[in-house]
Write a protein that holds these residues in place. Sequence first.
Motif, PDB file in Angstrom:
ATOM      1  N   TYR A  39       3.397   3.103  35.102  1.00  0.00           N
ATOM      2  CA  TYR A  39       4.070   4.001  34.484  1.00  0.00           C
ATOM      3  C   TYR A  39       3.536   4.333  33.039  1.00  0.00           C
ATOM      4  O   TYR A  39       3.373   3.514  32.326  1.00  0.00           O
ATOM      5  CB  TYR A  39       5.603   3.899  34.619  1.00  0.00           C
ATOM      6  N   TYR A  40       3.320   5.571  32.633  1.00  0.00           N
ATOM      7  CA  TYR A  40       3.213   6.241  31.392  1.00  0.00           C
ATOM      8  C   TYR A  40       4.446   7.064  31.075  1.00  0.00           C
ATOM      9  O   TYR A  40       5.256   7.501  31.886  1.00  0.00           O
ATOM     10  CB  TYR A  40       2.130   7.033  31.406  1.00  0.00           C
ATOM     11  N   PHE A  41       4.987   6.671  29.763  1.00  0.00           N
ATOM     12  CA  PHE A  41       6.203   7.176  29.357  1.00  0.00           C
ATOM     13  C   PHE A  41       5.855   8.106  27.869  1.00  0.00           C
ATOM     14  O   PHE A  41       5.347   7.386  26.987  1.00  0.00           O
ATOM     15  CB  PHE A  41       7.214   6.335  29.006  1.00  0.00           C
ATOM     16  N   PHE A  42       6.172   9.285  27.979  1.00  0.00           N
ATOM     17  CA  PHE A  42       5.866  10.313  26.660  1.00  0.00           C
ATOM     18  C   PHE A  42       7.404  10.416  26.177  1.00  0.00           C
ATOM     19  O   PHE A  42       8.073  10.925  26.880  1.00  0.00           O
ATOM     20  CB  PHE A  42       5.090  11.299  27.166  1.00  0.00           C
ATOM     21  N   VAL A  43       7.213  10.428  24.662  1.00  0.00           N
ATOM     22  CA  VAL A  43       8.453  10.769  24.182  1.00  0.00           C
ATOM     23  C   VAL A  43       8.009  12.068  23.212  1.00  0.00           C
ATOM     24  O   VAL A  43       7.272  11.893  22.469  1.00  0.00           O
ATOM     25  CB  VAL A  43       9.035   9.777  23.276  1.00  0.00           C
ATOM     26  N   ARG A  44       8.673  12.940  23.423  1.00  0.00           N
ATOM     27  CA  ARG A  44       8.548  14.556  22.509  1.00  0.00           C
ATOM     28  C   ARG A  44       9.782  14.615  22.021  1.00  0.00           C
ATOM     29  O   ARG A  44      10.860  14.948  22.856  1.00  0.00           O
ATOM     30  CB  ARG A  44       8.218  15.558  23.284  1.00  0.00           C
ATOM     31  N   GLU A  45       9.948  14.504  20.621  1.00  0.00           N
ATOM     32  CA  GLU A  45      11.225  14.775  19.819  1.00  0.00           C
ATOM     33  C   GLU A  45      11.011  16.039  19.092  1.00  0.00           C
ATOM     34  O   GLU A  45      10.240  16.478  18.522  1.00  0.00           O
ATOM     35  CB  GLU A  45      11.457  13.559  18.870  1.00  0.00           C
ATOM     36  N   TYR A  46      12.472  16.482  18.952  1.00  0.00           N
ATOM     37  CA  TYR A  46      12.593  17.942  18.244  1.00  0.00           C
ATOM     38  C   TYR A  46      13.548  17.904  17.152  1.00  0.00           C
ATOM     39  O   TYR A  46      14.520  17.067  17.318  1.00  0.00           O
ATOM     40  CB  TYR A  46      12.988  19.139  19.214  1.00  0.00           C
ATOM     41  N   GLU A  47      13.265  18.271  15.992  1.00  0.00           N
ATOM     42  CA  GLU A  47      14.267  18.335  15.120  1.00  0.00           C
ATOM     43  C   GLU A  47      15.627  19.398  15.397  1.00  0.00           C
ATOM     44  O   GLU A  47      15.401  20.109  16.186  1.00  0.00           O
ATOM     45  CB  GLU A  47      13.900  18.913  13.793  1.00  0.00           C
ATOM     46  N   ASP A  48      16.462  18.919  14.878  1.00  0.00           N
ATOM     47  CA  ASP A  48      17.959  19.793  15.122  1.00  0.00           C
ATOM     48  C   ASP A  48      17.695  21.261  15.306  1.00  0.00           C
ATOM     49  O   ASP A  48      18.075  21.971  16.265  1.00  0.00           O
ATOM     50  CB  ASP A  48      19.108  19.365  14.685  1.00  0.00           C
ATOM     51  N   GLU A  49      17.073  21.662  14.198  1.00  0.00           N
ATOM     52  CA  GLU A  49      16.908  23.194  14.120  1.00  0.00           C
ATOM     53  C   GLU A  49      15.896  23.716  15.036  1.00  0.00           C
ATOM     54  O   GLU A  49      15.523  24.999  14.915  1.00  0.00           O
ATOM     55  CB  GLU A  49      16.489  23.508  12.609  1.00  0.00           C
ATOM     56  N   ASN A  50      15.155  22.777  15.719  1.00  0.00           N
ATOM     57  CA  ASN A  50      14.250  23.284  16.891  1.00  0.00           C
ATOM     58  C   ASN A  50      14.674  23.483  18.214  1.00  0.00           C
ATOM     59  O   ASN A  50      13.853  23.498  19.102  1.00  0.00           O
ATOM     60  CB  ASN A  50      12.784  22.677  16.733  1.00  0.00           C
ATOM     61  N   VAL A  51      16.134  23.184  18.167  1.00  0.00           N
ATOM     62  CA  VAL A  51      16.611  22.904  19.529  1.00  0.00           C
ATOM     63  C   VAL A  51      17.948  24.066  19.422  1.00  0.00           C
ATOM     64  O   VAL A  51      18.667  24.073  18.660  1.00  0.00           O
ATOM     65  CB  VAL A  51      17.108  21.611  19.749  1.00  0.00           C
ATOM     66  N   GLY A  52      17.996  24.665  20.506  1.00  0.00           N
ATOM     67  CA  GLY A  52      19.122  25.748  20.772  1.00  0.00           C
ATOM     68  C   GLY A  52      19.899  25.480  22.169  1.00  0.00           C
ATOM     69  O   GLY A  52      19.396  25.048  22.972  1.00  0.00           O
ATOM     70  N   VAL A  53      21.102  25.439  21.954  1.00  0.00           N
ATOM     71  CA  VAL A  53      22.084  25.369  23.314  1.00  0.00           C
ATOM     72  C   VAL A  53      23.219  26.396  23.155  1.00  0.00           C
ATOM     73  O   VAL A  53      23.883  26.520  22.073  1.00  0.00           O
ATOM     74  CB  VAL A  53      22.595  23.942  23.342  1.00  0.00           C
ATOM     75  N   GLY A  54      23.606  26.900  24.277  1.00  0.00           N
ATOM     76  CA  GLY A  54      24.387  28.131  24.244  1.00  0.00           C
ATOM     77  C   GLY A  54      24.353  29.141  23.212  1.00  0.00           C
ATOM     78  O   GLY A  54      25.368  29.634  22.803  1.00  0.00           O
TER      79      GLY A  54
END
Length: 72
Positions: A39-54
Amino acid sequence: MPVLSYEGPKLTKEQKEKLIKEMTEAAARVIPDIPEQAYYFFVREYEDENVGVGGMPLRDYIKSVREMGSGR
């Protein structure tokens, strides 16, 4: 080469290590013909200001959910 991934808010080093280990173990249990080592596992993280919810930035969304839970 099966691929597992995480996309979301930033994690600590310890959280990443645990997530990679436990998700790989779970996938290998569900699909026993494929060993963990494949298995390969990739982590892609985002700063809070680059994520929107609702319709709002993640930081504001989390704040509003916490306020709802505390009865404010």
